[in-house]
Design a protein around this motif. Sequence first.
Motif, PDB file in Angstrom:
ATOM      1  N   TYR A  41      61.750  35.925  56.797  1.00  0.00           N
ATOM      2  CA  TYR A  41      60.385  35.689  57.245  1.00  0.00           C
ATOM      3  C   TYR A  41      60.067  36.634  58.392  1.00  0.00           C
ATOM      4  O   TYR A  41      60.867  36.789  59.312  1.00  0.00           O
ATOM      5  CB  TYR A  41      60.210  34.242  57.726  1.00  0.00           C
ATOM      6  N   VAL A  42      58.917  37.286  58.311  1.00  0.00           N
ATOM      7  CA  VAL A  42      58.429  38.158  59.371  1.00  0.00           C
ATOM      8  C   VAL A  42      57.077  37.590  59.800  1.00  0.00           C
ATOM      9  O   VAL A  42      56.201  37.372  58.964  1.00  0.00           O
ATOM     10  CB  VAL A  42      58.295  39.615  58.884  1.00  0.00           C
ATOM     11  N   TYR A  43      56.927  37.350  61.095  1.00  0.00           N
ATOM     12  CA  TYR A  43      55.718  36.705  61.635  1.00  0.00           C
ATOM     13  C   TYR A  43      55.402  35.416  60.882  1.00  0.00           C
ATOM     14  O   TYR A  43      54.240  35.104  60.605  1.00  0.00           O
ATOM     15  CB  TYR A  43      54.517  37.646  61.590  1.00  0.00           C
ATOM     16  N   GLY A  44      56.445  34.665  60.498  1.00  0.00           N
ATOM     17  CA  GLY A  44      56.261  33.377  59.845  1.00  0.00           C
ATOM     18  C   GLY A  44      55.939  33.439  58.366  1.00  0.00           C
ATOM     19  O   GLY A  44      55.847  32.420  57.711  1.00  0.00           O
ATOM     20  N   GLU A  45      55.755  34.652  57.821  1.00  0.00           N
ATOM     21  CA  GLU A  45      55.425  34.811  56.400  1.00  0.00           C
ATOM     22  C   GLU A  45      56.660  35.286  55.629  1.00  0.00           C
ATOM     23  O   GLU A  45      57.402  36.146  56.103  1.00  0.00           O
ATOM     24  CB  GLU A  45      54.313  35.855  56.218  1.00  0.00           C
ATOM     25  N   LEU A  46      56.845  34.750  54.424  1.00  0.00           N
ATOM     26  CA  LEU A  46      57.962  35.172  53.586  1.00  0.00           C
ATOM     27  C   LEU A  46      57.828  36.653  53.272  1.00  0.00           C
ATOM     28  O   LEU A  46      56.820  37.107  52.748  1.00  0.00           O
ATOM     29  CB  LEU A  46      58.003  34.353  52.295  1.00  0.00           C
ATOM     30  N   SER A  47      58.855  37.425  53.627  1.00  0.00           N
ATOM     31  CA  SER A  47      58.825  38.873  53.442  1.00  0.00           C
ATOM     32  C   SER A  47      59.708  39.318  52.281  1.00  0.00           C
ATOM     33  O   SER A  47      59.460  40.348  51.664  1.00  0.00           O
ATOM     34  CB  SER A  47      59.292  39.556  54.731  1.00  0.00           C
ATOM     35  N   GLY A  48      60.756  38.552  51.976  1.00  0.00           N
ATOM     36  CA  GLY A  48      61.635  38.929  50.878  1.00  0.00           C
ATOM     37  C   GLY A  48      62.775  37.944  50.724  1.00  0.00           C
ATOM     38  O   GLY A  48      63.061  37.147  51.619  1.00  0.00           O
ATOM     39  N   GLN A  49      63.403  38.011  49.549  1.00  0.00           N
ATOM     40  CA  GLN A  49      64.569  37.196  49.256  1.00  0.00           C
ATOM     41  C   GLN A  49      65.733  38.150  49.018  1.00  0.00           C
ATOM     42  O   GLN A  49      65.597  39.123  48.263  1.00  0.00           O
ATOM     43  CB  GLN A  49      64.332  36.319  48.041  1.00  0.00           C
ATOM     44  N   PHE A  50      66.870  37.878  49.672  1.00  0.00           N
ATOM     45  CA  PHE A  50      68.002  38.795  49.643  1.00  0.00           C
ATOM     46  C   PHE A  50      69.262  38.078  49.187  1.00  0.00           C
ATOM     47  O   PHE A  50      69.459  36.903  49.474  1.00  0.00           O
ATOM     48  CB  PHE A  50      68.261  39.361  51.044  1.00  0.00           C
ATOM     49  N   ALA A  51      70.123  38.825  48.508  1.00  0.00           N
ATOM     50  CA  ALA A  51      71.475  38.383  48.169  1.00  0.00           C
ATOM     51  C   ALA A  51      72.410  39.479  48.677  1.00  0.00           C
ATOM     52  O   ALA A  51      72.262  40.652  48.323  1.00  0.00           O
ATOM     53  CB  ALA A  51      71.617  38.203  46.659  1.00  0.00           C
ATOM     54  N   ILE A  52      73.356  39.098  49.533  1.00  0.00           N
ATOM     55  CA  ILE A  52      74.239  40.057  50.183  1.00  0.00           C
ATOM     56  C   ILE A  52      75.680  39.718  49.841  1.00  0.00           C
ATOM     57  O   ILE A  52      76.051  38.535  49.826  1.00  0.00           O
ATOM     58  CB  ILE A  52      74.091  40.006  51.727  1.00  0.00           C
ATOM     59  N   SER A  53      76.487  40.733  49.600  1.00  0.00           N
ATOM     60  CA  SER A  53      77.927  40.512  49.499  1.00  0.00           C
ATOM     61  C   SER A  53      78.622  41.529  50.391  1.00  0.00           C
ATOM     62  O   SER A  53      78.237  42.703  50.452  1.00  0.00           O
ATOM     63  CB  SER A  53      78.415  40.604  48.052  1.00  0.00           C
ATOM     64  N   LEU A  54      79.627  41.052  51.099  1.00  0.00           N
ATOM     65  CA  LEU A  54      80.390  41.861  52.042  1.00  0.00           C
ATOM     66  C   LEU A  54      81.853  41.716  51.678  1.00  0.00           C
ATOM     67  O   LEU A  54      82.368  40.596  51.585  1.00  0.00           O
ATOM     68  CB  LEU A  54      80.139  41.355  53.468  1.00  0.00           C
ATOM     69  N   HIS A  55      82.528  42.839  51.457  1.00  0.00           N
ATOM     70  CA  HIS A  55      83.950  42.833  51.148  1.00  0.00           C
ATOM     71  C   HIS A  55      84.683  43.647  52.204  1.00  0.00           C
ATOM     72  O   HIS A  55      84.281  44.781  52.503  1.00  0.00           O
ATOM     73  CB  HIS A  55      84.208  43.424  49.755  1.00  0.00           C
ATOM     74  N   ILE A  56      85.727  43.054  52.759  1.00  0.00           N
ATOM     75  CA  ILE A  56      86.540  43.699  53.782  1.00  0.00           C
ATOM     76  C   ILE A  56      87.963  43.761  53.242  1.00  0.00           C
ATOM     77  O   ILE A  56      88.529  42.729  52.861  1.00  0.00           O
ATOM     78  CB  ILE A  56      86.517  42.896  55.093  1.00  0.00           C
ATOM     79  N   GLN A  57      88.537  44.945  53.207  1.00  0.00           N
ATOM     80  CA  GLN A  57      89.879  45.150  52.702  1.00  0.00           C
ATOM     81  C   GLN A  57      90.693  45.869  53.763  1.00  0.00           C
ATOM     82  O   GLN A  57      90.256  46.904  54.283  1.00  0.00           O
ATOM     83  CB  GLN A  57      89.842  46.004  51.410  1.00  0.00           C
ATOM     84  N   GLU A  58      91.863  45.324  54.117  1.00  0.00           N
ATOM     85  CA  GLU A  58      92.702  45.953  55.131  1.00  0.00           C
ATOM     86  C   GLU A  58      93.132  47.345  54.657  1.00  0.00           C
ATOM     87  O   GLU A  58      93.487  47.536  53.487  1.00  0.00           O
ATOM     88  CB  GLU A  58      93.926  45.106  55.434  1.00  0.00           C
ATOM     89  N   GLU A  59      93.055  48.312  55.563  1.00  0.00           N
ATOM     90  CA  GLU A  59      93.521  49.666  55.269  1.00  0.00           C
ATOM     91  C   GLU A  59      95.001  49.742  55.596  1.00  0.00           C
ATOM     92  O   GLU A  59      95.416  49.372  56.694  1.00  0.00           O
ATOM     93  CB  GLU A  59      92.755  50.680  56.128  1.00  0.00           C
ATOM     94  N   PRO A  60      95.824  50.266  54.662  1.00  0.00           N
ATOM     95  CA  PRO A  60      97.246  50.400  54.975  1.00  0.00           C
ATOM     96  C   PRO A  60      97.449  51.363  56.143  1.00  0.00           C
ATOM     97  O   PRO A  60      96.740  52.356  56.268  1.00  0.00           O
ATOM     98  CB  PRO A  60      97.847  50.969  53.690  1.00  0.00           C
ATOM     99  N   GLN A  61      98.417  51.044  56.990  1.00  0.00           N
ATOM    100  CA  GLN A  61      98.733  51.932  58.122  1.00  0.00           C
ATOM    101  C   GLN A  61      99.459  53.164  57.592  1.00  0.00           C
ATOM    102  O   GLN A  61     100.376  53.039  56.806  1.00  0.00           O
ATOM    103  CB  GLN A  61      99.627  51.194  59.131  1.00  0.00           C
TER     104      GLN A  61
END
Length: 147
Positions: free
Chosen positions: A126-146
């Motif tokens: 919501y921007v200024y109280g009005e619906l601005s968009g609908q989002f779907a987010i995915s975040l993947h974190i993978q350890e980097e080998p040393q």
Amino acid sequence: MTESESDKYGVSVTLESVQGGERNVVRAAGEVITRGNQLYLRYEETQPGPKDEAVSVRTTVKITDNGLKLIRHGGVQSEQSFEPGQRLPGFYRSPYTQFNLSTDTRKLDVKRAGKSLAVAWEYDLYVYGELSGQFAISLHIQEEPQS
């Protein structure tokens, strides 16, 4: 703080955002710092600026058991918080515009497997109280080998 209370390691980050059928994917190297049950992810990305120049943006994602907070600094500054069933305030600022916003999180799913992490969330923006968009987010974190 002892080593068992705080842990820091390098990761590869993949963040995928879908809004209105349009998909945006960011891949970056980052680092994770864990403190108790809180996890902080930091990474930097380059985005096109208003004159198509490269603008650096540093992102910090704070992940807890019941929500997450996304903080960005650099070419843009913004803050968004996500907790299921909550409508939470935030903001967005760039050299050319600024506005207050809020996020209404419909779904948040956090899965940890060792030092890897998958987070998926869906929200209404919501921007200024009005619906601005609908989002779907995915975040993947993978350890980097040393190396």
